[in-house]
Motif scaffolding. Structure first.
Motif, PDB file in Angstrom:
ATOM      1  N   ALA A  57      25.238  40.818   7.085  1.00  0.00           N
ATOM      2  CA  ALA A  57      24.100  41.638   6.583  1.00  0.00           C
ATOM      3  C   ALA A  57      24.553  43.145   6.103  1.00  0.00           C
ATOM      4  O   ALA A  57      24.158  43.524   5.203  1.00  0.00           O
ATOM      5  N   CYS A  58      25.123  43.542   7.000  1.00  0.00           N
ATOM      6  CA  CYS A  58      25.774  45.014   7.085  1.00  0.00           C
ATOM      7  C   CYS A  58      26.708  45.015   5.910  1.00  0.00           C
ATOM      8  O   CYS A  58      26.669  45.975   5.397  1.00  0.00           O
ATOM      9  N   ALA A  59      27.577  43.944   5.713  1.00  0.00           N
ATOM     10  CA  ALA A  59      28.629  43.989   4.668  1.00  0.00           C
ATOM     11  C   ALA A  59      28.017  43.861   3.519  1.00  0.00           C
ATOM     12  O   ALA A  59      28.241  44.900   2.257  1.00  0.00           O
ATOM     13  N   LYS A  60      26.723  43.139   3.217  1.00  0.00           N
ATOM     14  CA  LYS A  60      26.205  43.108   1.801  1.00  0.00           C
ATOM     15  C   LYS A  60      25.602  44.387   1.310  1.00  0.00           C
ATOM     16  O   LYS A  60      25.315  44.974   0.443  1.00  0.00           O
ATOM     17  N   ALA A  76      28.959  47.021   1.025  1.00  0.00           N
ATOM     18  CA  ALA A  76      30.071  46.463   0.089  1.00  0.00           C
ATOM     19  C   ALA A  76      29.516  45.427  -0.831  1.00  0.00           C
ATOM     20  O   ALA A  76      30.273  45.410  -1.790  1.00  0.00           O
ATOM     21  N   GLY A  77      28.498  45.054  -0.820  1.00  0.00           N
ATOM     22  CA  GLY A  77      27.878  44.139  -1.864  1.00  0.00           C
ATOM     23  C   GLY A  77      28.126  42.629  -1.681  1.00  0.00           C
ATOM     24  O   GLY A  77      27.740  41.563  -2.394  1.00  0.00           O
ATOM     25  N   THR A  78      28.959  42.383  -0.785  1.00  0.00           N
ATOM     26  CA  THR A  78      29.158  41.036  -0.259  1.00  0.00           C
ATOM     27  C   THR A  78      29.004  40.588   1.141  1.00  0.00           C
ATOM     28  O   THR A  78      28.941  41.472   2.140  1.00  0.00           O
ATOM     29  N   GLY A  79      29.159  39.415   1.561  1.00  0.00           N
ATOM     30  CA  GLY A  79      29.136  39.114   3.107  1.00  0.00           C
ATOM     31  C   GLY A  79      30.468  39.490   3.638  1.00  0.00           C
ATOM     32  O   GLY A  79      31.274  39.825   2.849  1.00  0.00           O
ATOM     33  N   ALA A  80      30.648  39.635   4.954  1.00  0.00           N
ATOM     34  CA  ALA A  80      31.702  40.163   5.874  1.00  0.00           C
ATOM     35  C   ALA A  80      32.991  39.184   5.480  1.00  0.00           C
ATOM     36  O   ALA A  80      32.674  37.943   5.238  1.00  0.00           O
ATOM     37  N   LEU A  81      34.171  39.628   5.791  1.00  0.00           N
ATOM     38  CA  LEU A  81      35.353  39.117   5.907  1.00  0.00           C
ATOM     39  C   LEU A  81      35.372  38.738   7.507  1.00  0.00           C
ATOM     40  O   LEU A  81      35.006  39.295   8.164  1.00  0.00           O
ATOM     41  N   LYS A  82      36.408  37.683   7.686  1.00  0.00           N
ATOM     42  CA  LYS A  82      36.865  37.423   8.844  1.00  0.00           C
ATOM     43  C   LYS A  82      35.766  36.848   9.876  1.00  0.00           C
ATOM     44  O   LYS A  82      35.670  36.786  11.100  1.00  0.00           O
ATOM     45  N   THR A  83      34.735  36.297   9.205  1.00  0.00           N
ATOM     46  CA  THR A  83      33.368  35.739   9.899  1.00  0.00           C
ATOM     47  C   THR A  83      33.912  34.450  10.446  1.00  0.00           C
ATOM     48  O   THR A  83      33.246  33.907  11.484  1.00  0.00           O
ATOM     49  N   ASP A  84      34.937  33.559   9.939  1.00  0.00           N
ATOM     50  CA  ASP A  84      35.236  32.432  10.532  1.00  0.00           C
ATOM     51  C   ASP A  84      35.838  32.458  12.036  1.00  0.00           C
ATOM     52  O   ASP A  84      35.265  31.673  13.030  1.00  0.00           O
ATOM     53  N   PHE A  85      36.249  33.716  12.337  1.00  0.00           N
ATOM     54  CA  PHE A  85      36.695  33.983  13.694  1.00  0.00           C
ATOM     55  C   PHE A  85      35.283  34.370  14.629  1.00  0.00           C
ATOM     56  O   PHE A  85      35.278  33.666  15.652  1.00  0.00           O
ATOM     57  N   THR A  86      34.673  35.120  13.902  1.00  0.00           N
ATOM     58  CA  THR A  86      33.287  35.447  14.764  1.00  0.00           C
ATOM     59  C   THR A  86      32.468  34.164  14.877  1.00  0.00           C
ATOM     60  O   THR A  86      31.843  33.935  16.133  1.00  0.00           O
ATOM     61  N   ARG A  87      32.456  33.171  13.941  1.00  0.00           N
ATOM     62  CA  ARG A  87      31.794  32.226  14.236  1.00  0.00           C
ATOM     63  C   ARG A  87      32.269  31.039  15.191  1.00  0.00           C
ATOM     64  O   ARG A  87      31.575  30.307  15.871  1.00  0.00           O
ATOM     65  N   THR A  88      33.522  30.939  14.939  1.00  0.00           N
ATOM     66  CA  THR A  88      34.178  29.720  15.699  1.00  0.00           C
ATOM     67  C   THR A  88      35.189  30.320  16.832  1.00  0.00           C
ATOM     68  O   THR A  88      35.479  29.503  17.490  1.00  0.00           O
ATOM     69  N   GLY A  89      35.468  31.623  16.773  1.00  0.00           N
ATOM     70  CA  GLY A  89      36.678  32.057  17.782  1.00  0.00           C
ATOM     71  C   GLY A  89      37.982  31.746  17.190  1.00  0.00           C
ATOM     72  O   GLY A  89      38.977  31.994  17.973  1.00  0.00           O
ATOM     73  N   LYS A 115      27.305  29.134  20.472  1.00  0.00           N
ATOM     74  CA  LYS A 115      26.837  29.065  19.082  1.00  0.00           C
ATOM     75  C   LYS A 115      25.786  29.973  18.532  1.00  0.00           C
ATOM     76  O   LYS A 115      26.186  30.501  17.468  1.00  0.00           O
ATOM     77  N   ILE A 116      24.938  30.100  19.450  1.00  0.00           N
ATOM     78  CA  ILE A 116      24.109  31.186  18.905  1.00  0.00           C
ATOM     79  C   ILE A 116      24.694  32.468  18.960  1.00  0.00           C
ATOM     80  O   ILE A 116      24.213  33.189  17.846  1.00  0.00           O
ATOM     81  N   TYR A 117      25.388  32.714  19.821  1.00  0.00           N
ATOM     82  CA  TYR A 117      25.969  34.124  20.045  1.00  0.00           C
ATOM     83  C   TYR A 117      26.934  34.561  18.787  1.00  0.00           C
ATOM     84  O   TYR A 117      26.752  35.474  18.143  1.00  0.00           O
ATOM     85  N   LYS A 118      27.972  33.568  18.565  1.00  0.00           N
ATOM     86  CA  LYS A 118      28.780  33.802  17.514  1.00  0.00           C
ATOM     87  C   LYS A 118      28.146  33.885  16.049  1.00  0.00           C
ATOM     88  O   LYS A 118      28.338  34.605  15.274  1.00  0.00           O
ATOM     89  N   ASN A 119      27.126  32.904  15.730  1.00  0.00           N
ATOM     90  CA  ASN A 119      26.576  32.804  14.521  1.00  0.00           C
ATOM     91  C   ASN A 119      25.552  34.269  14.252  1.00  0.00           C
ATOM     92  O   ASN A 119      25.524  34.775  13.162  1.00  0.00           O
ATOM     93  N   ALA A 120      24.915  34.501  15.458  1.00  0.00           N
ATOM     94  CA  ALA A 120      24.182  35.873  15.011  1.00  0.00           C
ATOM     95  C   ALA A 120      25.166  37.101  14.747  1.00  0.00           C
ATOM     96  O   ALA A 120      24.744  37.763  13.906  1.00  0.00           O
ATOM     97  N   TRP A 121      26.287  37.311  15.472  1.00  0.00           N
ATOM     98  CA  TRP A 121      27.194  38.238  15.174  1.00  0.00           C
ATOM     99  C   TRP A 121      27.687  38.068  13.796  1.00  0.00           C
ATOM    100  O   TRP A 121      27.886  39.226  13.218  1.00  0.00           O
ATOM    101  N   ALA A 122      27.840  36.600  13.327  1.00  0.00           N
ATOM    102  CA  ALA A 122      28.264  36.647  12.189  1.00  0.00           C
ATOM    103  C   ALA A 122      27.558  37.162  11.198  1.00  0.00           C
ATOM    104  O   ALA A 122      27.748  37.563  10.062  1.00  0.00           O
TER     105      ALA A 122
END
Length: 537
Positions: free
Chosen positions: A394-397, A400-413, A382-389
């Motif tokens: 952060a990098c996307a904002k 590109a100006g917004t949060g990243a896409l596809k972070t549901d996979f990064t957070r939950t697998g 949980k810690i690992y996935k949330n940190a990468w999401a």
């Protein structure tokens, strides 16, 4: 060795000078900045006038020269992120810009890597004088997460850091590809660090725009077509880029995640041709069509890519130093991943590669038992996935100006329908910002980094550029025509033929005006005004 920067400061302000007092134990230094001559000198506490207005600050970001005069930028609020090898890491959260008016490019390698010092331009005057450099704090732009974790009752520190390069920096559609020096747009170095019982392990990855000369200027279309330069010497810039990458990091395993069809296909072909033509034994190129392979939410197919590069990852290894300070293994190279933006697809793949490296590190350190998998450690996962999401957001904002896409996979697998909806929402916000506010953001970045030098003799701001008549007239005409079309539908005429005629007239007027605006899309977007725009022929 460079002395550590002061951490506790007070700013004393008089009509003539700024005094920055070092409040660390045993310190007597006071940095003095003359508000008229801009001269910077070193004094002692007794030199601060009693009449000065005093306020606490947490660092000097730097100084900047504008048409309106000179300004001092100070950090007024900070929050503690964590501690890193006995060094406290702070996040600057608020700033103040103080006018000198009364009413780093040379930073040493010991202080910081110049590629990632975003306030190097602002610090150039302060850092020029060795006796005052401790008041100058290098500031990095990117992301950091620091967590104390436990697996099998064994506690370790896990840290994730992304450092964004200040070279060829900017926003999504206005900064693409590389420049003549080989600097790639949106270049980010991401490092994963483990600290356990005195041993330290690290795994570094990079991301960056496709390293050829290309552009993708906003023009009101949802996805502008990428334009590859027909006149630039692609090989020259490409070789400069990878020569520097090999010198810094070693071997390069390039993972290109863009589509292998449609508008992205020519970029992929050019990239592959450049790698093949360079013929370097230090480079490996893997093309993986992320969207094709993972369509219909089959993101489990990313294992195909991981299996393909597994042997290469083992060959590159990771950095490990034991508690006695002896280097056990070195990382022999990096994965350089990219998609079109180097954000969403790239972050997903980087998080998977980093997990595989972390698995090997924790097993070698004795945190994981033989046969244990990180995926089975629910609390750490949980810690690992949330940190990468969070890293992705952060990098996307920033680009590109917004949060990243596809972070549901990064957070939950897992890829979810809610994740698809959120991606659609973020895509709409990106569209608006990329077309109607990114020009101002690009100007701000160029001014901050010193890419644009202000001429203090200018009588007017270069930001004040009159708009073409089309910018004012056509949107008004379209809105009026569309409104009249709706009114005619709601307020029917005497006969249906009369109503139809009015609706057709105003409908054609509104639709016609819309297509005229779309045809002249480049005149309606918010374009940068401070730096001469590159031309892609």
């Amino acid at each position: 060795m460079a002395a550590a920067a002061y951490e506790q400061l007070k700013l004393h302000i008089t009509p003539e000078k700024f005094y920055v007092e070092a409040c660390d134990d045993g310190a007597d230094d006071v940095l003095t900045i003359d508000r008229v001559s801009t001269e910077v000198t070193l004094a002692v506490k007794k030199d601060v006038p009693p009449s000065a207005v005093t306020r606490p600050i947490f660092g000097i970001l730097g100084t900047i020269h504008l048409v309106a005069g000179n300004y001092l930028i100070v950090i007024t609020k900070k929050t503690k992120v964590g501690e890193f090898f006995n060094h406290v890491i702070w996040k600057a959260t608020d700033f103040d810009v103080l006018s000198y008016k009364k009413t780093m490019l040379h930073l040493t390698d010991i202080q910081a890597d110049q590629r990632f010092v975003w306030n190097g331009h602002l610090l150039r005057e302060l850092s020029a004088q060795p006796e005052v450099h401790r008041f100058a704090l290098p500031v990095l732009h990117g992301f950091i997460a620091m967590h104390s974790c436990s697996i099998n009752g064994k506690y370790f520190d896990w840290i994730l850091i992304s450092r964004r390069s200040c070279f060829r920096a900017g926003v999504r559609y206005y900064v693409r590809g590389i420049d003549s020096e080989g600097h790639a747009a949106n270049f980010v170095e991401t490092e994963q660090i483990v600290h356990y019982n005195g041993s330290k392990a690290s795994f570094v990855q990079t991301r960056g725009s496709i390293p050829v000369f290309w552009a993708q200027r906003p023009n009101l279309k949802y996805k502008p077509r990428p334009q590859i330069s027909k006149v630039a010497n692609h090989m020259d810039g490409f070789q400069r880029h990878f020569d520097s990458q090999v010198i810094i990091y070693g071997k390069q395993v390039i993972i290109n995640l863009i589509n292998q069809k449609g508008s992205e296909k020519p970029l992929g072909q050019t990239f592959a041709t450049m790698v093949s033509s360079l013929g370097s034994g230090m480079m490996r190129y893997i093309a993986f069509d992320f969207h094709k392979e993972c369509k219909n939410m089959r993101w489990d197919r990313l294992s195909i890519l991981l299996d393909e590069v597994a042997e290469m990852q083992d060959e590159l290894s990771y950095f490990l130093v034991d508690s006695a300070g002896q280097v056990v293994t070195n990382q022999e190279g990096v994965f350089r991943s990219n998609c079109m933006d180097c954000l969403d697809r790239t972050n997903v793949v980087q998080s998977l590669l980093a997990r595989r490296s972390l698995q090997a590190q924790l097993q070698r350190l004795g945190v994981l038992h033989v046969g244990q998998k990180l995926e089975e450690q629910d609390e750490f996962e949980k810690i690992y996935k949330n940190a990468w999401a969070d890293n992705a957001n952060a990098c996307a904002k920033q680009y590109a100006g917004t949060g990243a896409l596809k972070t549901d996979f990064t957070r939950t697998g897992k890829r979810t329908h809610l994740g698809l909806i959120m991606d659609g929402w973020n895509s709409m916000i990106r569209y608006y910002k990329n077309n109607f506010s990114d020009g101002f953001r690009q100007d701000s970045i160029d001014l901050f980094l010193g890419n644009y030098s202000v001429d203090e003799l200018e009588s007017h701001s270069p930001l004040s550029v009159p708009r073409d008549w089309k910018f004012l007239a056509l949107p008004i005409i379209m809105v009026v025509a569309f409104s009249m079309c709706i009114i005619c539908l709601l307020m029917a005429g005497d006969t249906w033929t009369e109503t139809l005629a009015y609706v057709l007239f105003w409908g054609v007027a509104s639709i016609g005006t819309f297509f005229i605006i779309l045809y002249n899309g480049k005149d309606f977007v918010d374009a940068p005004r401070l730096v001469q725009k590159e031309k892609i022929d």
